[in-house]
Design a protein around this motif. Structure first.
Motif, PDB file in Angstrom:
ATOM      1  N   GLY A   9      17.274  -2.442  11.302  1.00 61.45           N
ATOM      2  CA  GLY A   9      16.174  -1.494  11.510  1.00 61.45           C
ATOM      3  C   GLY A   9      16.644  -0.156  12.038  1.00 61.45           C
ATOM      4  N   GLY A  10      17.770   0.330  11.547  1.00 64.57           N
ATOM      5  CA  GLY A  10      18.243   1.658  11.920  1.00 64.57           C
ATOM      6  C   GLY A  10      17.506   2.736  11.152  1.00 64.57           C
ATOM      7  N   ALA A  11      18.108   3.928  11.116  1.00 64.52           N
ATOM      8  CA  ALA A  11      17.449   5.067  10.477  1.00 64.52           C
ATOM      9  C   ALA A  11      17.086   4.771   9.029  1.00 64.52           C
ATOM     10  CB  ALA A  11      18.352   6.298  10.565  1.00 64.52           C
ATOM     11  N   GLY A  12      18.044   4.269   8.247  1.00 64.19           N
ATOM     12  CA  GLY A  12      17.774   4.004   6.839  1.00 64.19           C
ATOM     13  C   GLY A  12      16.949   2.753   6.609  1.00 64.19           C
ATOM     14  N   GLY A  13      17.293   1.659   7.300  1.00 71.29           N
ATOM     15  CA  GLY A  13      16.607   0.395   7.081  1.00 71.29           C
ATOM     16  C   GLY A  13      15.142   0.440   7.451  1.00 71.29           C
ATOM     17  N   LEU A  14      14.813   1.045   8.595  1.00 70.70           N
ATOM     18  CA  LEU A  14      13.416   1.107   9.016  1.00 70.70           C
ATOM     19  C   LEU A  14      12.604   2.027   8.114  1.00 70.70           C
ATOM     20  CD1 LEU A  14      11.222   0.277  10.960  1.00 70.70           C
ATOM     21  CD2 LEU A  14      11.954   2.099  12.504  1.00 70.70           C
ATOM     22  N   GLU A  15      13.188   3.152   7.715  1.00 71.75           N
ATOM     23  CA  GLU A  15      12.478   4.041   6.794  1.00 71.75           C
ATOM     24  C   GLU A  15      12.194   3.328   5.473  1.00 71.75           C
ATOM     25  OE1 GLU A  15      14.217   7.863   6.190  1.00 71.75           O
ATOM     26  OE2 GLU A  15      14.449   8.276   8.336  1.00 71.75           O
ATOM     27  N   LEU A  16      13.169   2.570   4.964  1.00 70.97           N
ATOM     28  CA  LEU A  16      12.985   1.864   3.699  1.00 70.97           C
ATOM     29  C   LEU A  16      11.924   0.780   3.823  1.00 70.97           C
ATOM     30  CD1 LEU A  16      13.820   1.348   0.774  1.00 70.97           C
ATOM     31  CD2 LEU A  16      15.630  -0.172   1.647  1.00 70.97           C
ATOM     32  N   ALA A  17      11.979  -0.027   4.872  1.00 71.51           N
ATOM     33  CA  ALA A  17      10.978  -1.092   5.052  1.00 71.51           C
ATOM     34  C   ALA A  17       9.587  -0.503   5.184  1.00 71.51           C
ATOM     35  CB  ALA A  17      11.328  -1.930   6.281  1.00 71.51           C
ATOM     36  N   THR A  18       9.464   0.617   5.898  1.00 69.33           N
ATOM     37  CA  THR A  18       8.158   1.257   6.076  1.00 69.33           C
ATOM     38  C   THR A  18       7.596   1.717   4.740  1.00 69.33           C
ATOM     39  OG1 THR A  18       8.706   1.980   8.323  1.00 69.33           O
ATOM     40  CG2 THR A  18       6.967   3.194   7.171  1.00 69.33           C
ATOM     41  N   ARG A  19       8.421   2.364   3.932  1.00 69.65           N
ATOM     42  CA  ARG A  19       7.948   2.893   2.653  1.00 69.65           C
ATOM     43  C   ARG A  19       7.686   1.781   1.646  1.00 69.65           C
ATOM     44  NH1 ARG A  19      11.822   7.937   1.291  1.00 69.65           N
ATOM     45  NH2 ARG A  19      10.318   8.142  -0.432  1.00 69.65           N
ATOM     46  N   LEU A  20       8.507   0.731   1.678  1.00 64.69           N
ATOM     47  CA  LEU A  20       8.248  -0.416   0.800  1.00 64.69           C
ATOM     48  C   LEU A  20       6.932  -1.090   1.176  1.00 64.69           C
ATOM     49  CD1 LEU A  20      11.786  -2.086   0.550  1.00 64.69           C
ATOM     50  CD2 LEU A  20      10.541  -0.973  -1.312  1.00 64.69           C
ATOM     51  N   GLY A  21       6.695  -1.243   2.478  1.00 65.81           N
ATOM     52  CA  GLY A  21       5.435  -1.845   2.917  1.00 65.81           C
ATOM     53  C   GLY A  21       4.230  -1.016   2.518  1.00 65.81           C
ATOM     54  N   ASP A  22       4.337   0.306   2.676  1.00 65.17           N
ATOM     55  CA  ASP A  22       3.237   1.194   2.291  1.00 65.17           C
ATOM     56  C   ASP A  22       2.935   1.099   0.796  1.00 65.17           C
ATOM     57  OD1 ASP A  22       2.775   2.141   4.829  1.00 65.17           O
ATOM     58  OD2 ASP A  22       4.088   3.882   4.621  1.00 65.17           O
ATOM     59  N   ARG A  23       3.972   0.930  -0.019  1.00 64.37           N
ATOM     60  CA  ARG A  23       3.768   0.933  -1.469  1.00 64.37           C
ATOM     61  C   ARG A  23       3.381  -0.430  -2.021  1.00 64.37           C
ATOM     62  NH1 ARG A  23       8.101   3.494  -5.618  1.00 64.37           N
ATOM     63  NH2 ARG A  23       7.374   5.357  -4.488  1.00 64.37           N
ATOM     64  N   TYR A  24       3.977  -1.520  -1.537  1.00 66.07           N
ATOM     65  CA  TYR A  24       3.838  -2.808  -2.207  1.00 66.07           C
ATOM     66  C   TYR A  24       3.072  -3.865  -1.422  1.00 66.07           C
ATOM     67  CZ  TYR A  24       7.384  -0.932  -5.349  1.00 66.07           C
ATOM     68  OH  TYR A  24       8.076  -0.150  -6.243  1.00 66.07           O
ATOM     69  N   SER A  25       2.733  -3.591  -0.157  1.00 63.35           N
ATOM     70  CA  SER A  25       2.038  -4.602   0.628  1.00 63.35           C
ATOM     71  C   SER A  25       0.698  -4.969   0.004  1.00 63.35           C
ATOM     72  CB  SER A  25       1.797  -4.076   2.052  1.00 63.35           C
ATOM     73  OG  SER A  25       0.855  -4.879   2.724  1.00 63.35           O
ATOM     74  N   PRO A  26       0.372  -6.265  -0.068  1.00 68.00           N
ATOM     75  CA  PRO A  26      -0.936  -6.675  -0.594  1.00 68.00           C
ATOM     76  C   PRO A  26      -2.095  -6.098   0.211  1.00 68.00           C
ATOM     77  CG  PRO A  26       0.552  -8.552  -0.467  1.00 68.00           C
ATOM     78  CD  PRO A  26       1.232  -7.426   0.243  1.00 68.00           C
ATOM     79  N   HIS A  27      -1.863  -5.802   1.496  1.00 65.98           N
ATOM     80  CA  HIS A  27      -2.934  -5.265   2.337  1.00 65.98           C
ATOM     81  C   HIS A  27      -3.193  -3.794   2.052  1.00 65.98           C
ATOM     82  CE1 HIS A  27      -2.784  -8.982   4.602  1.00 65.98           C
ATOM     83  NE2 HIS A  27      -1.498  -8.808   4.817  1.00 65.98           N
ATOM     84  N   LYS A  28      -2.193  -3.102   1.526  1.00 66.51           N
ATOM     85  CA  LYS A  28      -2.345  -1.678   1.271  1.00 66.51           C
ATOM     86  C   LYS A  28      -2.481  -1.371  -0.222  1.00 66.51           C
ATOM     87  CE  LYS A  28      -0.014   0.184   5.343  1.00 66.51           C
ATOM     88  NZ  LYS A  28      -1.005   1.231   5.625  1.00 66.51           N
ATOM     89  N   ASN A  29      -1.880  -2.243  -1.039  1.00 65.83           N
ATOM     90  CA  ASN A  29      -1.871  -2.027  -2.477  1.00 65.83           C
ATOM     91  C   ASN A  29      -2.808  -3.038  -3.135  1.00 65.83           C
ATOM     92  OD1 ASN A  29      -1.277  -1.366  -5.105  1.00 65.83           O
ATOM     93  ND2 ASN A  29       0.757  -2.274  -5.093  1.00 65.83           N
ATOM     94  N   LYS A  30      -4.054  -2.642  -3.373  1.00 65.93           N
ATOM     95  CA  LYS A  30      -5.049  -3.558  -3.936  1.00 65.93           C
ATOM     96  C   LYS A  30      -4.888  -3.755  -5.436  1.00 65.93           C
ATOM     97  CE  LYS A  30      -6.907  -3.986   0.091  1.00 65.93           C
ATOM     98  NZ  LYS A  30      -6.702  -5.242   0.846  1.00 65.93           N
ATOM     99  N   GLY A  31      -4.179  -2.831  -6.070  1.00 64.61           N
ATOM    100  CA  GLY A  31      -3.912  -2.958  -7.496  1.00 64.61           C
ATOM    101  C   GLY A  31      -2.461  -2.651  -7.768  1.00 64.61           C
ATOM    102  N   GLY A  32      -1.987  -3.017  -8.936  1.00 67.23           N
ATOM    103  CA  GLY A  32      -0.599  -2.734  -9.271  1.00 67.23           C
ATOM    104  C   GLY A  32       0.352  -3.782  -8.727  1.00 67.23           C
ATOM    105  N   VAL A  33       1.648  -3.420  -8.695  1.00 64.83           N
ATOM    106  CA  VAL A  33       2.686  -4.358  -8.294  1.00 64.83           C
ATOM    107  C   VAL A  33       2.615  -4.600  -6.786  1.00 64.83           C
ATOM    108  CG1 VAL A  33       5.175  -4.771  -8.221  1.00 64.83           C
ATOM    109  CG2 VAL A  33       4.162  -3.571 -10.174  1.00 64.83           C
ATOM    110  N   ARG A  34       2.710  -5.862  -6.410  1.00 64.25           N
ATOM    111  CA  ARG A  34       2.728  -6.227  -5.002  1.00 64.25           C
ATOM    112  C   ARG A  34       4.046  -6.924  -4.677  1.00 64.25           C
ATOM    113  NH1 ARG A  34      -3.253  -8.830  -3.794  1.00 64.25           N
ATOM    114  NH2 ARG A  34      -4.507  -7.190  -4.773  1.00 64.25           N
ATOM    115  N   ALA A  35       4.437  -6.829  -3.414  1.00 67.20           N
ATOM    116  CA  ALA A  35       5.675  -7.486  -2.983  1.00 67.20           C
ATOM    117  C   ALA A  35       5.575  -7.831  -1.510  1.00 67.20           C
ATOM    118  CB  ALA A  35       6.882  -6.584  -3.240  1.00 67.20           C
ATOM    119  N   GLN A  36       6.355  -8.822  -1.101  1.00 67.68           N
ATOM    120  CA  GLN A  36       6.442  -9.200   0.306  1.00 67.68           C
ATOM    121  C   GLN A  36       7.673  -8.514   0.892  1.00 67.68           C
ATOM    122  OE1 GLN A  36       6.526 -13.426   1.040  1.00 67.68           O
ATOM    123  NE2 GLN A  36       7.632 -13.160   2.976  1.00 67.68           N
TER     124      GLN A  36
END
Length: 450
Positions: A9-36
């Motif tokens: 969860g450093g500079a790169g890892g936390l930024e990546l996890a945050t952006r992946l969650g924003d884009r693919y989380s089932p709670h945020k992405n009601k349509g399209g591709v979802r991911a855990q």
């Protein structure tokens, strides 16, 4: 759903996890591709590693800057798992996390296994002692908040003790750096890279503030000595020579003693011995002479590493032997076309690689060919505390190469951290955080005093 696991969860890892969650989380992405999306880190909180020298000097309170991983996960639709990466089974796409203990040594979380479809390793780097005798035992590294806090407390205690000790002049002899005007307390910093340089400047400010608040009555310039030891021909060897020269001049004006071309052969209690036979008094020693990748990477189920222990990756950031495993940041040895060395271990590189992986992983989910990463060097900045800053801007920033220093360089340096906050929380919350930080600084001393 596709399972992404980001380890680190450093500079790169936390930024990546945050952006992946924003884009693919089932709670945020009601349509399209979802991911855990799952983030794994050994600690429960995040702090931007380039700030640790400020924590060590007391000019930053880490508890006001730390970010709880669990809270970030809740806000951005990913899961957080605390624990050390201890093993990897590539055939079954499974990784193992070690047991987590509480402050009393009791088990908090058991060892666990997590399954992935795509694994991204971003566990950063640790201090390299290069086999120097006594260095791990008698010097302090600045890899974690606890290490930085330990140094800060030891510095305050040393200043308070030195005030009440009888000071006897020491005659200089063959092979020793001591003189009749020896400081009452001396801090030795081994390594003239960015961490060592920034810490030396911050410590000069700390000595002045501690004196101003009455924690000691030592002369902050003459009684508190700071020695910076660098094995190479100049400080900041990774940067351009004119940046190094400008920084050396500024440090000299601040009363920091520079020992250039001196290789440390041994660290002992209260002193350092160099390969040339010199002995340097050191009431506190900080080791900032280099980095290496964490040892666990060399034991991960056949993954290729280089001599520094970094995972060898292709320009897609995929490891050499496994297309399902990516690596970024300090722990990855990534090619830099047109240069003899790999992409440098800098926060800007980790940020660029996190942004690149958002595109690459989207292509992976769509079964499209992956793009190749190209690092853009925008220059480097070195903070000298509130005294100044120095650095060079390059490439896309100005279309050339320009040496900068003073207030403009200081503003640019502070902006780097604000951009990191914006990547994690958005620009609106970044502005509010900046304002809140300013309010705290107006009601608190410039240095943490206890």
């Amino acid at each position: 759903m596709h399972r992404f696991i980001v380890v680190g969860g450093g500079a790169g890892g936390l930024e990546l996890a945050t952006r992946l969650g924003d884009r693919y989380s089932p709670h945020k992405n009601k349509g399209g591709v979802r991911a855990q999306v799952t983030l794994v880190d050994r600690n429960p909180t995040h702090i931007w590693k380039p700030l640790l020298h400020e924590v060590a000097a007391g000019s930053m309170d880490p508890f006001t800057q730390e970010l709880e991983y669990a809270a970030q996960a809740r806000w951005h639709g990913f899961e957080f798992q605390q624990g050390d990466l201890t093993g990897l089974d590539r055939a079954n796409k499974r990784l193992t996390l070690g047991t987590v203990l509480d402050d009393d040594g009791a088990e908090l979380l058991p060892a666990r296994e997590l399954e992935y479809d795509t694994l991204i390793i971003a566990i950063g780097s640790t201090t390299a002692f290069f086999g120097v005798k006594g260095a791990p035992e008698f010097s302090l590294a600045l890899d974690t908040v606890s290490q930085a806090e330990r140094f800060r407390k030891r510095l305050i205690a040393a200043c308070m003790r030195a005030e009440h000790q009888v000071h006897e002049p020491v005659e200089s002899g063959p092979g020793t750096s001591s003189t009749s005007t020896e400081p009452r307390i001396q801090v030795a910093i081994v390594g003239g890279g960015a961490t060592g340089v920034e810490l030396s400047a911050e410590l000069r400010n700390t000595a002045q503030v501690l004196s101003a608040y009455g924690l000691h009555k030592l002369d902050p310039r003459h009684d508190v000595g700071i020695v910076l030891i660098e094995a190479g021909p100049r400080i900041l060897p990774a940067l351009q020579e004119r940046v190094s020269t400008a920084t050396a001049e500024l440090l000299t004006k601040l009363g920091v003693k520079l020992m250039i071309g001196e290789t440390v052969a041994e660290v002992a209690p209260g002193m350092i011995r160099t390969a040339s036979g010199k002995t340097v008094r050191a009431d506190l020693t900080v080791w900032a002479a280099g980095i290496k990748a964490p040892a666990i990477l060399s034991a991960l189920d056949g993954l290729s590493v280089n001599r520094l222990g970094q995972l060898i990756v292709r320009r897609t950031l995929q490891t050499e032997v496994d297309d399902n495993i990516f690596a970024l940041g300090d722990c990855a040895a990534c090619p830099w076309p047109g240069n003899e060395r790999n992409v440098p271990p800098r926060a800007q590189a980790a940020h660029q690689q996190a942004s690149f992986l958002m595109k690459a992983l989207a292509a992976r989910l769509e079964n499209k060919p992956l793009p190749e990463f190209t690092y853009r060097d925008f220059g480097s900045l070195v903070s000298l505390g509130h005294f100044s800053a120095v650095g060079n801007l390059m490439g896309g920033v100005i279309g050339g190469n320009m040496l900068i220093e003073g207030l403009f360089a200081r503003f640019m340096y502070m902006s780097l951290y604000r951009l990191h906050i914006a990547a994690l929380h958005g620009y609106a919350r970044m502005v509010l955080d900046t304002f809140a930080h300013w309010l705290r600084r107006t009601t608190l001393p410039r240095v943490k005093l206890h």
